[in-house]
Design an enzyme around this catalytic site. Structure first.
Site, mmCIF file in Angstrom:
data_model
loop_
_atom_site.group_PDB
_atom_site.id
_atom_site.type_symbol
_atom_site.label_atom_id
_atom_site.label_comp_id
_atom_site.label_asym_id
_atom_site.label_seq_id
_atom_site.Cartn_x
_atom_site.Cartn_y
_atom_site.Cartn_z
ATOM 1 N N LYS A 71 0.781 -1.324 -0.090
ATOM 2 C CA LYS A 71 0.134 -0.159 0.187
ATOM 3 C C LYS A 71 0.993 1.620 -0.167
ATOM 4 C CE LYS A 71 -4.174 1.297 2.605
ATOM 5 N NZ LYS A 71 -4.848 1.806 3.686
ATOM 6 N N SER A 146 -9.838 0.934 2.120
ATOM 7 C CA SER A 146 -8.979 3.003 1.507
ATOM 8 C C SER A 146 -7.766 1.500 0.875
ATOM 9 C CB SER A 146 -8.222 3.662 2.546
ATOM 10 O OG SER A 146 -7.389 3.064 3.098
ATOM 11 N N SER A 170 -9.579 -1.026 6.108
ATOM 12 C CA SER A 170 -9.254 -0.523 5.877
ATOM 13 C C SER A 170 -8.438 -2.010 5.032
ATOM 14 C CB SER A 170 -8.591 1.004 5.028
ATOM 15 O OG SER A 170 -9.115 1.223 4.974
#
Ligand code: GLN
Length: 445
Positions: A71, A146, A170
């Protein structure tokens, strides 16, 4: 599956180089339509060649030759770590996060950096400054967020596993929508050193992969106390007797087709394993979202003060998107002296109450089950209200508030129109019971 892949590599049936090359080709071919990867690691093949040498010399680490995606809020030396924001558009990390050091030490290879909601603020993958990420399981629907790119990359078979961060859901939320497994460890079980904070008292790094076992393998490498993160710790865990598990069932409001799939899954597991179930009362879980957001806003406001345009990138207020700006303005407002004690401190009190509530519930059961997300993901062209957007996380924020581990596992499909949308079950356990949770979770796959 990681175990099989490692075996192939060990036996010389697959080289690290071939594994990495095939992922890079797949990314090149399919990423233009998915947009889950923002940056490729240009040195991946060279690094794979070095790993192959180590394998031949018998000196390779436990994950030798596997490829993973990170990420874009986790620092990887020399790669762009922009949090999918214009604020940090060209920011190249100058050091490795602890989780990255640990994975590289075991000879896993970084394929690239994942798309995400800007600064991890979001539940849909739509707030990235570099284009929305698509859901490989249903292309016209949101992938969740996310960690949208981390989940979509696993679902699109771009990597063996990925890393995400989970502040209020997330990791679990996009894992659920994309039909993969996502694990949020107990708060402090994995070092946050090198993670760009969304909300430091809630954030946690964790793995996403196609199976619980794969997540477990990665978790066992990245977990543990780290001198550079003062709240990180080693948990002492008593192994549970897997013959005598009690599943706690709370009353949950959610889409009824989703609840039906969850119940079916629970009954199936109870029957097969001979486990018991027990109703548990969680009176205050409806306060989850109201508790989560004041904490999130204030801590995000505080964490972003360093993005003032002097040292890193641009001034955040001048360069960020709508949701990030909302949190900065809102967070700045509610932490003013005249509001002292009203919002943030009250939210911290509610956090303690919810935490206690879970502690008590876990006296009666070993795990608690519920859906990961209470509704199915919307289509990109559907406009939804801010409230509905925040409510995607009604059931995931609880684990962050209570600091407990949570895992999302695919448990079925709901047909809507032409789409077949993955739905997942979420399992929660008490603080520090991460390994037990993973063992139990395997029985739900
Ligand atoms: N969707 C939640 C938020 O926007 C959770 C985000 C996260 O876990 N990073 O705050």
């Amino acid at each position: 599956m990681i175990i099989e892949k490692l075996k192939q590599i060990k036996e010389g049936k697959l080289s690290a180089e071939a594994n990495i090359k095939s992922f890079l080709e797949k990314i090149k071919k399919d990423n233009p339509k998915i947009n889950s990867v923002l940056h490729i690691n240009e040195n991946a093949i060279e690094q794979a060649k070095l790993v192959d040498k180590k394998i031949k010399q018998g000196k390779a680490g436990k994950l030798a030759g596997l490829g993973f995606i990170v990420k874009s809020n986790i620092n990887v030396l020399g790669l762009i770590c922009n949090c999918a924001s214009k604020t940090l558009e060209n920011y190249k990390a100058s050091y490795n996060a602890t989780v990255i050091d640990k994975l590289l030490k075991e000879d896993a290879i970084i394929l690239g950096m994942a798309n995400m909601d800007e600064f991890a603020c979001g539940s849909s993958g739509e707030s990235s400054a570099f284009g929305v990420c698509k859901n490989p399981a249903a292309l016209d629907r949101i992938p969740g967020g996310s960690s949208s790119g981390s989940a979509a990359s696993v679902a699109a078979a771009f990597c063996d596993f990925s890393l995400g961060s989970d502040t209020g859901g997330s990791i679990r939320n996009p894992a659920s929508h994309c039909g993969v497994v996502g694990f949020k460890p107990s708060y402090g079980a994995v070092s946050r050193y090198g993670l760009i904070d969304l909300s430091m008292s809630l954030d946690q790094i964790g793995p996403l992969a196609i199976s619980v076992e794969d997540c477990e393998i990665v978790f066992n490498i990245i977990k543990g106390k780290d001198e550079r993160d003062s709240v990180s710790r080693d948990f002492d865990e008593n192994k549970k007797d897997l013959k005598k598990i009690i599943i706690g069932i709370p009353k949950i409001g959610a889409n009824k087709d989703i609840l039906e799939l969850i119940n079916k899954k629970v009954e199936e597991v109870l029957k097969k394993q001979g486990w018991k179930k027990q109703n548990v009362e969680l009176k205050y879980i409806d306060l989850g979202i109201q508790t989560y957001y004041p904490i999130n806003y204030v801590e995000f406001f505080s964490g972003t003060r360093k993005f003032d345009g002097r040292k890193y990138g641009k001034k955040i207020e001048d360069s960020c998107g709508e949701e990030v700006l909302r949190r900065i303005l809102g967070g700045g407002e509610i932490c003013k002296a005249e509001h002292a004690g009203k919002y943030y401190r009250r939210a911290l009190k509610a956090k303690e109450i919810i935490k206690k509530e879970f502690e008590n519930a876990f006296k009666k059961c070993d795990i608690i089950v519920m859906p990961t997300v209470p509704r199915i993901p919307h289509r990109f062209n559907e406009k939804i209200s801010l409230e509905d957007m925040y409510n995607y996380d009604t059931l995931t924020v609880l684990a962050n508030i209570a600091e407990i581990p949570g895992i999302s596992i695919p448990c079925g499909i709901i047909k809507e129109g032409k789409d077949e949308v993955p739905v997942s079950i979420q399992l929660l356990a008490k603080v520090g019971d991460d390994s037990n949770l993973l063992e139990i979770a395997k029985k739900f796959e």
